[in-house]
Design a protein around this motif. Structure first.
Motif, PDB file in Angstrom:
ATOM      1  N   TYR A 253     -21.243 -22.581 -24.941  1.00 37.67           N
ATOM      2  CA  TYR A 253     -21.501 -24.015 -25.065  1.00 37.67           C
ATOM      3  C   TYR A 253     -21.043 -24.764 -23.817  1.00 37.67           C
ATOM      4  O   TYR A 253     -21.747 -25.629 -23.304  1.00 37.67           O
ATOM      5  N   LEU A 254     -19.851 -24.419 -23.318  1.00 41.10           N
ATOM      6  CA  LEU A 254     -19.309 -25.127 -22.159  1.00 41.10           C
ATOM      7  C   LEU A 254     -20.166 -24.932 -20.914  1.00 41.10           C
ATOM      8  O   LEU A 254     -20.266 -25.827 -20.080  1.00 41.10           O
ATOM      9  N   TRP A 255     -20.826 -23.778 -20.770  1.00 45.90           N
ATOM     10  CA  TRP A 255     -21.739 -23.566 -19.644  1.00 45.90           C
ATOM     11  C   TRP A 255     -23.118 -24.151 -19.931  1.00 45.90           C
ATOM     12  O   TRP A 255     -23.740 -24.746 -19.060  1.00 45.90           O
ATOM     13  N   ARG A 256     -23.587 -23.951 -21.150  1.00 44.04           N
ATOM     14  CA  ARG A 256     -24.958 -24.347 -21.494  1.00 44.04           C
ATOM     15  C   ARG A 256     -25.153 -25.866 -21.467  1.00 44.04           C
ATOM     16  O   ARG A 256     -26.258 -26.346 -21.224  1.00 44.04           O
ATOM     17  N   ARG A 257     -24.121 -26.625 -21.700  1.00 46.79           N
ATOM     18  CA  ARG A 257     -24.264 -28.081 -21.727  1.00 46.79           C
ATOM     19  C   ARG A 257     -24.661 -28.655 -20.378  1.00 46.79           C
ATOM     20  O   ARG A 257     -25.186 -29.757 -20.290  1.00 46.79           O
ATOM     21  N   PHE A 258     -24.468 -27.906 -19.281  1.00 47.47           N
ATOM     22  CA  PHE A 258     -24.878 -28.378 -17.969  1.00 47.47           C
ATOM     23  C   PHE A 258     -26.388 -28.258 -17.748  1.00 47.47           C
ATOM     24  O   PHE A 258     -26.903 -28.750 -16.759  1.00 47.47           O
ATOM     25  N   VAL A 259     -27.101 -27.605 -18.662  1.00 50.99           N
ATOM     26  CA  VAL A 259     -28.548 -27.467 -18.548  1.00 50.99           C
ATOM     27  C   VAL A 259     -29.270 -28.633 -19.236  1.00 50.99           C
ATOM     28  O   VAL A 259     -30.465 -28.778 -19.120  1.00 50.99           O
ATOM     29  N   THR A 260     -28.541 -29.483 -19.913  1.00 50.10           N
ATOM     30  CA  THR A 260     -29.119 -30.660 -20.561  1.00 50.10           C
ATOM     31  C   THR A 260     -29.359 -31.746 -19.510  1.00 50.10           C
ATOM     32  O   THR A 260     -28.820 -31.667 -18.403  1.00 50.10           O
TER      33      THR A 260
ATOM     34  N   TYR B 208     -24.817 -34.942 -14.217  1.00 51.98           N
ATOM     35  CA  TYR B 208     -23.413 -34.730 -13.853  1.00 51.98           C
ATOM     36  C   TYR B 208     -23.306 -33.834 -12.618  1.00 51.98           C
ATOM     37  O   TYR B 208     -22.561 -34.124 -11.686  1.00 51.98           O
ATOM     38  N   LEU B 209     -24.066 -32.736 -12.604  1.00 51.88           N
ATOM     39  CA  LEU B 209     -23.999 -31.801 -11.478  1.00 51.88           C
ATOM     40  C   LEU B 209     -24.550 -32.412 -10.191  1.00 51.88           C
ATOM     41  O   LEU B 209     -24.033 -32.154  -9.111  1.00 51.88           O
ATOM     42  N   VAL B 210     -25.594 -33.231 -10.288  1.00 53.89           N
ATOM     43  CA  VAL B 210     -26.165 -33.877  -9.107  1.00 53.89           C
ATOM     44  C   VAL B 210     -25.229 -34.970  -8.585  1.00 53.89           C
ATOM     45  O   VAL B 210     -25.121 -35.190  -7.382  1.00 53.89           O
ATOM     46  N   SER B 211     -24.533 -35.654  -9.489  1.00 55.46           N
ATOM     47  CA  SER B 211     -23.658 -36.742  -9.061  1.00 55.46           C
ATOM     48  C   SER B 211     -22.432 -36.233  -8.291  1.00 55.46           C
ATOM     49  O   SER B 211     -21.870 -36.965  -7.479  1.00 55.46           O
ATOM     50  N   PHE B 212     -22.026 -35.002  -8.528  1.00 52.38           N
ATOM     51  CA  PHE B 212     -20.859 -34.455  -7.822  1.00 52.38           C
ATOM     52  C   PHE B 212     -21.047 -34.429  -6.310  1.00 52.38           C
ATOM     53  O   PHE B 212     -20.225 -34.981  -5.579  1.00 52.38           O
ATOM     54  N   PRO B 213     -22.116 -33.789  -5.801  1.00 48.54           N
ATOM     55  CA  PRO B 213     -22.280 -33.794  -4.334  1.00 48.54           C
ATOM     56  C   PRO B 213     -22.510 -35.196  -3.773  1.00 48.54           C
ATOM     57  O   PRO B 213     -22.071 -35.492  -2.656  1.00 48.54           O
ATOM     58  N   LEU B 214     -23.181 -36.056  -4.542  1.00 44.94           N
ATOM     59  CA  LEU B 214     -23.387 -37.426  -4.071  1.00 44.94           C
ATOM     60  C   LEU B 214     -22.062 -38.170  -3.930  1.00 44.94           C
ATOM     61  O   LEU B 214     -21.849 -38.875  -2.952  1.00 44.94           O
TER      62      LEU B 214
ATOM     63  N   LEU C 222     -23.675 -31.586 -31.047  1.00 48.87           N
ATOM     64  CA  LEU C 222     -23.794 -32.989 -31.417  1.00 48.87           C
ATOM     65  C   LEU C 222     -24.019 -33.868 -30.191  1.00 48.87           C
ATOM     66  O   LEU C 222     -24.582 -34.947 -30.298  1.00 48.87           O
ATOM     67  N   SER C 223     -23.559 -33.417 -29.051  1.00 49.41           N
ATOM     68  CA  SER C 223     -23.663 -34.194 -27.824  1.00 49.41           C
ATOM     69  C   SER C 223     -23.772 -33.227 -26.659  1.00 49.41           C
ATOM     70  O   SER C 223     -23.355 -32.076 -26.756  1.00 49.41           O
ATOM     71  N   ALA C 224     -24.311 -33.721 -25.558  1.00 52.59           N
ATOM     72  CA  ALA C 224     -24.508 -32.846 -24.410  1.00 52.59           C
ATOM     73  C   ALA C 224     -23.233 -32.623 -23.602  1.00 52.59           C
ATOM     74  O   ALA C 224     -22.925 -31.513 -23.235  1.00 52.59           O
ATOM     75  N   MET C 225     -22.488 -33.673 -23.325  1.00 51.72           N
ATOM     76  CA  MET C 225     -21.363 -33.508 -22.411  1.00 51.72           C
ATOM     77  C   MET C 225     -19.988 -33.584 -23.067  1.00 51.72           C
ATOM     78  O   MET C 225     -19.004 -33.258 -22.461  1.00 51.72           O
ATOM     79  N   SER C 226     -19.901 -34.043 -24.284  1.00 46.02           N
ATOM     80  CA  SER C 226     -18.594 -34.036 -24.938  1.00 46.02           C
ATOM     81  C   SER C 226     -18.408 -32.695 -25.638  1.00 46.02           C
ATOM     82  O   SER C 226     -19.331 -31.914 -25.753  1.00 46.02           O
ATOM     83  N   VAL C 227     -17.223 -32.445 -26.093  1.00 44.51           N
ATOM     84  CA  VAL C 227     -16.948 -31.175 -26.759  1.00 44.51           C
ATOM     85  C   VAL C 227     -17.091 -31.402 -28.265  1.00 44.51           C
ATOM     86  O   VAL C 227     -16.125 -31.344 -29.016  1.00 44.51           O
ATOM     87  N   ARG C 228     -18.319 -31.672 -28.681  1.00 38.68           N
ATOM     88  CA  ARG C 228     -18.627 -31.901 -30.093  1.00 38.68           C
ATOM     89  C   ARG C 228     -19.775 -30.973 -30.471  1.00 38.68           C
ATOM     90  O   ARG C 228     -20.930 -31.270 -30.190  1.00 38.68           O
TER      91      ARG C 228
END
Length: 168
Positions: free
Chosen positions: A25-32, A38-44, A138-144
């Protein structure tokens, strides 16, 4: 599925499957979509910090956003390295491994020992099905999220679960 049709089965949680489900789940949520944002905003953000530092030298922007970035990386790392162990620790004792799943047209009820949880199908955003477990997020980026082991799950419950989650 009509409202009075429910399917129930007993499942067995194992610590290894729990660790894999939480880690997945913790890895898969980055594919949402939110995860990709979130991943694109990091390098920016890193680029903006370096650009500001290059133009203006050390200032509040570099310090504040640099601290936010570092804290965010620490939180995400802690999630991945701590949560799978913490979740699986609750299932190390044999008496805590048995659960019951009840699937109905309204939602899903999961009971483990004296704890029971019911969620309507409309509350889930994502359903990810794997060989050993099913993740209902239940949500993409929270741990729910909720995970269900396939060990002990009957074909009837699995089919009704798939039928109910097709609309998600």
């Amino acid at each position: 599925m009509t409202e009075e049709q429910t399917s129930t089965c007993a499942v067995t949680y194992s610590p290894d499957v729990v660790k894999r489900a939480v880690g997945t789940y913790l890895w898969r949520r980055f594919v949402t979509p939110w995860g990709l944002f979130y991943l694109v905003s990091f390098p920016l953000l890193i680029g903006a910090i370096f650009w500001t530092y290059y133009l203006l030298g050390p200032n509040w922007f570099v310090g504040a956003f640099g601290a936010i970035l570092v804290m965010n990386v620490m939180i995400q790392s802690a999630y991945y390295f701590v949560l799978p162990k913490a979740y699986s620790k609750g299932f190390t004792e044999p008496g805590n491994r048995n659960g019951e799943i009840e699937v109905s047209a309204d939602g899903i009820r999961v009971a483990i020992n004296r704890n029971a949880s019911f969620r309507k199908w409309t509350s889930f955003k994502y359903v990810w099905i794997y060989k050993d477990f099913i993740i209902l997020a239940l949500s993409a980026m929270s741990v729910r999220f909720m995970f269900l082991p396939r060990d002990g799950m009957t074909d009837e419950v699995y089919e009704k679960l798939l039928e109910a989650t097709r609309e998600i």
